[in-house]
Motif scaffolding. Structure first.
Motif, short mmCIF file in Angstrom:
data_model
loop_
_atom_site.label_atom_id
_atom_site.label_comp_id
_atom_site.label_asym_id
_atom_site.label_seq_id
_atom_site.Cartn_x
_atom_site.Cartn_y
_atom_site.Cartn_z
N PRO A 92 -23.80 -17.71 -10.19
CA PRO A 92 -23.60 -17.09 -11.51
C PRO A 92 -24.90 -16.66 -12.19
N GLN A 93 -25.95 -17.47 -12.06
CA GLN A 93 -27.21 -17.15 -12.73
C GLN A 93 -27.94 -15.98 -12.08
N ASP A 94 -27.58 -15.62 -10.84
CA ASP A 94 -28.23 -14.51 -10.15
C ASP A 94 -27.45 -13.20 -10.25
N LEU A 95 -26.27 -13.23 -10.86
CA LEU A 95 -25.39 -12.06 -10.86
C LEU A 95 -26.06 -10.80 -11.43
N GLU A 96 -26.69 -10.90 -12.57
CA GLU A 96 -27.25 -9.71 -13.20
C GLU A 96 -28.38 -9.10 -12.37
N GLU A 97 -29.24 -9.94 -11.84
CA GLU A 97 -30.35 -9.44 -11.02
C GLU A 97 -29.83 -8.75 -9.75
N VAL A 98 -28.87 -9.38 -9.08
CA VAL A 98 -28.29 -8.80 -7.86
C VAL A 98 -27.56 -7.50 -8.20
N ARG A 99 -26.84 -7.50 -9.33
CA ARG A 99 -26.12 -6.29 -9.75
C ARG A 99 -27.07 -5.11 -9.94
N LYS A 100 -28.20 -5.34 -10.56
CA LYS A 100 -29.18 -4.27 -10.78
C LYS A 100 -29.69 -3.70 -9.45
N ILE A 101 -29.99 -4.59 -8.51
CA ILE A 101 -30.51 -4.15 -7.21
C ILE A 101 -29.44 -3.37 -6.45
N ILE A 102 -28.22 -3.87 -6.44
CA ILE A 102 -27.11 -3.19 -5.74
C ILE A 102 -26.86 -1.82 -6.39
N LYS A 103 -26.92 -1.78 -7.72
CA LYS A 103 -26.67 -0.53 -8.45
C LYS A 103 -27.68 0.56 -8.09
N SER A 104 -28.89 0.15 -7.70
CA SER A 104 -29.91 1.13 -7.33
C SER A 104 -29.55 1.87 -6.04
N ARG A 105 -28.64 1.29 -5.26
CA ARG A 105 -28.29 1.88 -3.97
C ARG A 105 -26.84 2.36 -3.89
N LYS A 106 -25.95 1.77 -4.68
CA LYS A 106 -24.53 2.05 -4.55
C LYS A 106 -23.85 1.95 -5.91
N THR A 107 -22.83 2.78 -6.15
CA THR A 107 -22.06 2.72 -7.39
C THR A 107 -21.19 1.47 -7.39
N ILE A 108 -21.24 0.73 -8.48
CA ILE A 108 -20.50 -0.53 -8.59
C ILE A 108 -19.12 -0.28 -9.17
N VAL A 109 -18.10 -0.86 -8.53
CA VAL A 109 -16.72 -0.76 -9.00
C VAL A 109 -16.47 -1.79 -10.10
N SER A 110 -16.92 -3.03 -9.87
CA SER A 110 -16.75 -4.07 -10.88
C SER A 110 -17.76 -5.20 -10.68
N THR A 111 -17.98 -5.93 -11.75
CA THR A 111 -18.83 -7.11 -11.75
C THR A 111 -18.11 -8.18 -12.55
N ASP A 112 -17.99 -9.38 -12.01
CA ASP A 112 -17.24 -10.41 -12.72
C ASP A 112 -17.66 -11.79 -12.22
N PHE A 113 -17.22 -12.80 -12.96
CA PHE A 113 -17.37 -14.18 -12.54
C PHE A 113 -16.01 -14.64 -12.02
N ALA A 114 -16.00 -15.50 -11.02
CA ALA A 114 -14.74 -15.99 -10.47
C ALA A 114 -14.90 -17.43 -9.99
N GLN A 115 -13.77 -18.07 -9.82
CA GLN A 115 -13.72 -19.40 -9.24
C GLN A 115 -13.21 -19.22 -7.81
N ILE A 116 -14.05 -19.47 -6.85
CA ILE A 116 -13.73 -19.25 -5.44
C ILE A 116 -13.33 -20.60 -4.82
N PRO A 117 -12.14 -20.65 -4.18
CA PRO A 117 -11.73 -21.92 -3.57
C PRO A 117 -12.58 -22.25 -2.34
N GLN A 118 -12.94 -23.51 -2.21
CA GLN A 118 -13.73 -23.96 -1.07
C GLN A 118 -12.86 -24.14 0.16
N THR A 119 -11.61 -24.56 -0.07
CA THR A 119 -10.62 -24.63 1.01
C THR A 119 -9.38 -23.90 0.55
#
Length: 161
Positions: A92-119
């Motif tokens: 979660p703390q890296d989302l904005e930085e990664v989003r900026k880098i990805i945006k420099s190369r590709k158009t972003i459809v969405s950015t969000d926080f989620a709860q991902i199940p481990q199993t």
């Protein structure tokens, strides 16, 4: 955050924002009970979920392996590719930085926080359909912001609705 179980023992995590906690708890409890589920104690399913940031981009004109390496170099923890989208998972703390880098190369459809199940769990077709209906009804509640589950859905249950 409310926690409970759906049909077949599916773990369900409900994030709500409300001015009337009792009403929201009662609404969620009633929907779960009416659709083959039950409310659980705090922590009963949240242990199975990890908070992640997700950046989603279109999968058109993307070399999956090359783009996955680019995303990992940008700070992503994981990359999942489907026919339509590429999902980039981050802390979660890296989302904005990664989003900026990805945006420099590709158009972003969405950015969000989620709860991902481990199993995850696989249900039979009937239970899967019941869970889909329950999740939709929970998401329709006014105070509910997000609903998460650990069910691994087949395309069949999702296409019916």
């Amino acid at each position: 955050v409310l926690e409970g179980y759906g049909p077949g023992g599916a773990a369900i995590l409900v994030k709500a924002l409300t001015s009337n906690r009792n009403r929201t708890i009662q609404d969620v409890r009633q929907l779960l009970a009416r659709h083959g589920g039950s409310m659980g104690e705090s922590g009963c399913v949240s242990w199975n979920f990890q908070s992640m940031g997700i950046v989603t981009v279109d999968n058109d004109d993307v070399n999956s392996d090359e783009f996955a390496l680019f995303a990992i170099d940008a700070g992503a923890d994981d990359v999942k590719t489907s026919d339509e989208y590429v999902e980039i998972y981050t802390k979660p703390q890296d989302l904005e930085e990664v989003r900026k880098i990805i945006k420099s190369r590709k158009t972003i459809v969405s950015t969000d926080f989620a709860q991902i199940p481990q199993t995850t769990m696989v249900l039979n077709e009937k239970q899967e359909s019941q869970v889909v209906i329950l999740l939709e009804l929970l998401e329709e509640l006014d105070d509910v912001q997000h609903v998460f589950t650990n069910v691994e859905f087949s395309g069949t249950a999702l296409q019916k609705d």
